[in-house]
Design an enzyme around this catalytic site. Structure first.
Site, PDB file in Angstrom:
ATOM      1  N   VAL A  84       0.855  -1.183   0.000  1.00  6.60           N
ATOM      2  CA  VAL A  84       0.000   0.000   0.000  1.00  6.60           C
ATOM      3  C   VAL A  84       0.893   1.235   0.000  1.00  6.60           C
ATOM      4  O   VAL A  84       1.663   1.456   0.933  1.00  6.60           O
ATOM      5  CB  VAL A  84      -0.947   0.007   1.223  1.00  6.60           C
ATOM      6  CG1 VAL A  84      -1.815   1.256   1.220  1.00  6.60           C
ATOM      7  CG2 VAL A  84      -1.810  -1.252   1.236  1.00  6.60           C
ATOM      8  N   ASP A  85       0.786   2.018  -1.081  1.00  6.44           N
ATOM      9  CA  ASP A  85       1.515   3.279  -1.195  1.00  6.44           C
ATOM     10  C   ASP A  85       0.616   4.400  -0.714  1.00  6.44           C
ATOM     11  O   ASP A  85      -0.536   4.514  -1.140  1.00  6.44           O
ATOM     12  CB  ASP A  85       1.920   3.534  -2.647  1.00  6.44           C
ATOM     13  CG  ASP A  85       3.009   2.593  -3.126  1.00  6.44           C
ATOM     14  OD1 ASP A  85       3.874   2.222  -2.316  1.00  6.44           O
ATOM     15  OD2 ASP A  85       3.004   2.235  -4.319  1.00  6.44           O
ATOM     16  N   VAL A  86       1.148   5.243   0.161  1.00  4.98           N
ATOM     17  CA  VAL A  86       0.340   6.273   0.814  1.00  4.98           C
ATOM     18  C   VAL A  86       1.039   7.628   0.691  1.00  4.98           C
ATOM     19  O   VAL A  86       2.257   7.719   0.801  1.00  4.98           O
ATOM     20  CB  VAL A  86       0.156   5.933   2.315  1.00  4.98           C
ATOM     21  CG1 VAL A  86      -0.711   6.955   3.000  1.00  4.98           C
ATOM     22  CG2 VAL A  86      -0.415   4.542   2.478  1.00  4.98           C
ATOM     23  N   TRP A  96      -2.426   5.410  -3.145  1.00  6.18           N
ATOM     24  CA  TRP A  96      -2.065   5.580  -4.549  1.00  6.18           C
ATOM     25  C   TRP A  96      -1.782   4.218  -5.168  1.00  6.18           C
ATOM     26  O   TRP A  96      -1.220   3.332  -4.521  1.00  6.18           O
ATOM     27  CB  TRP A  96      -0.832   6.470  -4.675  1.00  6.18           C
ATOM     28  CG  TRP A  96      -1.111   7.895  -4.320  1.00  6.18           C
ATOM     29  CD1 TRP A  96      -1.388   8.404  -3.083  1.00  6.18           C
ATOM     30  CD2 TRP A  96      -1.165   8.997  -5.216  1.00  6.18           C
ATOM     31  NE1 TRP A  96      -1.605   9.747  -3.149  1.00  6.18           N
ATOM     32  CE2 TRP A  96      -1.469  10.151  -4.456  1.00  6.18           C
ATOM     33  CE3 TRP A  96      -0.975   9.131  -6.587  1.00  6.18           C
ATOM     34  CZ2 TRP A  96      -1.592  11.399  -5.024  1.00  6.18           C
ATOM     35  CZ3 TRP A  96      -1.089  10.390  -7.155  1.00  6.18           C
ATOM     36  CH2 TRP A  96      -1.402  11.508  -6.375  1.00  6.18           C
TER      37      TRP A  96
END
Length: 186
Positions: A84-86, A96
């Site tokens: 999980v890209d944040v 994102w």
């Protein structure tokens, strides 16, 4: 564990990446997690059959939950790492996808509840704001994790020295830390 991600934004060469994973697995005797650009079950299978012990999925989590379920059914949930890209926004932390090019309408806390209902074995939580800065991890992200957290958390994005790694590991909500910055610049 060695995490190998194809972060190419254009001209992705899936065949060459798989060859690299195969070559690494022949020479490397620690677990290898591979990902980046996995769009379907077939691509994930190719990486696993090429020597990866685990696969790292990001956009696939948002686009095809059935594929996640099918992969877990075939290979076991332990081989799936939910990446999980944040990035911080005015109204909170946003998720994102698509190699960090597309912001989802979902906030981090909502998204985590959704994907953690899937059969994934680990969570790779990456702060895009801190990634590559060497200024330390974004601990505010951990405050948004559900409690109790049912799977291991790998914290990523921001480590610039050994103290950052130690600090991350001292946080009881973190099971592992990740760095690329240290290998690139130190």
């Amino acid at each position: 564990e060695l995490i190998v991600l194809d972060v190419s934004r254009s001209n992705r060469n899936e065949k060459k990446f798989i060859e690299h994973v195969r070559s690494l697995s022949e020479e490397c005797f620690i677990p290898i997690a591979a990902g980046g650009g996995i769009r379907n079950i077939k691509q994930a299978q190719k990486l696993l059959y090429s020597g990866a012990d685990k696969i790292v999925v990001n956009s696939l989590l948002a686009s095809d939950k059935d594929a996640i379920i099918a992969l877990a059914s075939e290979f076991g949930q332990q081989c799936l790492i939910a990446s999980v890209d944040v990035k911080s926004s005015e109204d909170g932390f946003r998720v994102w996808i698509e190699n960090g090019t597309t912001m989802m309408d979902t906030f981090l806390s909502e998204y985590l509840k959704d994907i953690l209902s899937l059969p994934v074995g680990e969570l790779y939580l990456n702060s895009m704001d801190r990634d590559g800065t060497g200024q330390g991890y974004e601990y505010e992200l951990l405050d948004l994790l559900p409690t109790p957290m049912q799977i291991p958390v790998i914290l990523a994005g921001g480590a610039g020295n050994g103290e950052h790694l130690i600090e991350g590991l001292k946080d009881s909500r973190v099971d592992a830390v990740s760095t690329a910055h240290l290998f690139n610049f130190v």
